[in-house]
Design an enzyme around this catalytic site. Structure first.
Site, PDB file in Angstrom:
ATOM      1  N   HIS A 125       9.914  -0.365   5.648  1.00  0.00           N
ATOM      2  CA  HIS A 125      10.164  -0.056   4.148  1.00  0.00           C
ATOM      3  C   HIS A 125      11.910  -0.063   4.126  1.00  0.00           C
ATOM      4  O   HIS A 125      12.331  -0.298   2.904  1.00  0.00           O
ATOM      5  CB  HIS A 125       9.931   1.095   3.598  1.00  0.00           C
ATOM      6  N   ASP A 162       0.248  -3.001   7.828  1.00  0.00           N
ATOM      7  CA  ASP A 162       0.437  -1.662   7.213  1.00  0.00           C
ATOM      8  C   ASP A 162      -0.173  -1.797   5.934  1.00  0.00           C
ATOM      9  O   ASP A 162      -0.105  -2.735   5.203  1.00  0.00           O
ATOM     10  CB  ASP A 162       1.821  -1.140   7.281  1.00  0.00           C
ATOM     11  N   HIS A 164       0.665  -0.297   3.306  1.00  0.00           N
ATOM     12  CA  HIS A 164       2.033  -0.449   2.298  1.00  0.00           C
ATOM     13  C   HIS A 164       2.508  -1.790   2.344  1.00  0.00           C
ATOM     14  O   HIS A 164       2.890  -2.080   3.740  1.00  0.00           O
ATOM     15  CB  HIS A 164       2.669   0.694   2.309  1.00  0.00           C
ATOM     16  N   ASP A 246      -2.690   2.499   8.393  1.00  0.00           N
ATOM     17  CA  ASP A 246      -3.239   3.393   7.337  1.00  0.00           C
ATOM     18  C   ASP A 246      -4.195   2.685   6.311  1.00  0.00           C
ATOM     19  O   ASP A 246      -4.373   3.054   5.208  1.00  0.00           O
ATOM     20  CB  ASP A 246      -1.813   3.773   6.462  1.00  0.00           C
TER      21      ASP A 246
END
Length: 310
Positions: A125, A162, A164, A246
């Protein structure tokens, strides 16, 4: 098949507030599961301490200096609503960069077949000039640029599963034709980027949004049809995996329904492309994964696959 495993106790010293999902126990459960006899064949190394200048491969000098200056002598410094630094955070981040660079060196120079680094804080991120989403420096981006600058890799592919979207990796490589960024992720979800229409200046960004409730079959179909053909066509000299776990059904921060078998399958498929296109060269870097049981089982399946056991 020789797999390098990189870790370091400094990862435990990046403190986060009580109840924060990105916590030191994530590393503890990974270390515990990888002590099993199944993993006796791993080549194990401590992550070296990278010079902060290495972060400049993905971030401008003023940003790197600002992050270094934000590290407190005690307590926590709040970077944003969910990203913090403690006294041990800067060393942990430098060790995470060091692990990524060492993994690339060992794989590109043929001393190991592939590598997995279990370090924190995560990185995908972190944009060029913005820390967010638990991330300070974008270690996967640094790994890709290191392969380009120091090993002559003409093209590097970054595969991110991931749950996200890796907005930071997309930001850093948006206008870089030498790096392909491909991501599967849940939408809508933090950070709000990753629409299929986001393709980069050179059509080297591949976003594959999934919906809450999607299971492993849906993930595999999307990965097989949207990611793998583009990865094959890009003909990378190295594949870097942003290995977040995740999307596992147990994870509290999202709503996909993957199992550890799905991560093993995705690992195997990426390795097959690597075998055909770049001599099997794969570097995997830990990103998310916040349910400790789901994380440990998924990492075990991922690493067993890297070792050629699945």
């Amino acid at each position: 098949m020789t797999t390098l495993y990189l870790c370091h106790p400094a990862s435990l010293d990046h403190a986060t507030p009580p109840g924060h999902p990105e916590r030191a126990d994530r590393i503890r459960v990974i270390e515990r599961v990888l002590e099993d006899e199944r993993f006796a064949g791993l080549v194990r190394e401590q992550a070296p301490l990278a010079d902060l200048a290495v972060a400049g491969l993905a971030h401008p000098e003023n940003y790197v200096a600002a992050i270094a200056a934000a590290a407190p002598d005690e307590g926590l410094t709040v970077i944003d609503s969910d990203t913090v630094m403690s006294r041990g955070s800067l060393e942990a981040a430098r060790r995470a960069i060091g692990a990524a660079v060492r993994a690339v060196d060992e794989v590109m120079e043929g001393r190991v077949a592939n590598a997995f680094a279990a370090m924190r804080p995560p990185g995908h991120h972190a944009e060029r000039e913005r820390a967010m989403g638990f991330c300070l420096f974008n270690t996967a981006a640094i790994a890709a640029r290191h392969a380009r600058r120091h090993h002559g890799a003409a093209r590097v592919a970054l595969v991110d599963w991931d749950v996200h979207h890796g907005n930071g990796s997309q930001d850093i490589f948006w206008d870089d034709p030498s790096v392909m960024y491909a991501s599967t992720h849940q939408m809508p979800l933090f950070p709000g980027t990753g629409a299929a229409s986001e393709r980069g200046e050179h059509d080297t960004v591949v976003n594959v949004p999934l919906h809450a409730g999607d299971d492993g079959d849906t993930f595999r179909e999307a990965f097989a049809h949207a990611v793998l053909p583009r990865l094959e066509a890009f003909r990378p000299d190295l594949i870097v995996i942003s290995a977040g776990f995740d999307a596992h059904w147990r994870d509290p921060l999202a709503n996909l329904k993957l199992t550890e078998a799905d991560f093993a399958w995705a690992t195997r498929e990426v390795m097959a492309v690597a075998d055909r296109r770049c001599g099997g060269r794969v570097v995997s870097l830990l990103e998310g994964g916040y349910d400790l049981i789901g994380l440990s089982k998924s990492v075990a399946a991922h690493v067993e696959t890297l070792m050629g056991k699945h």
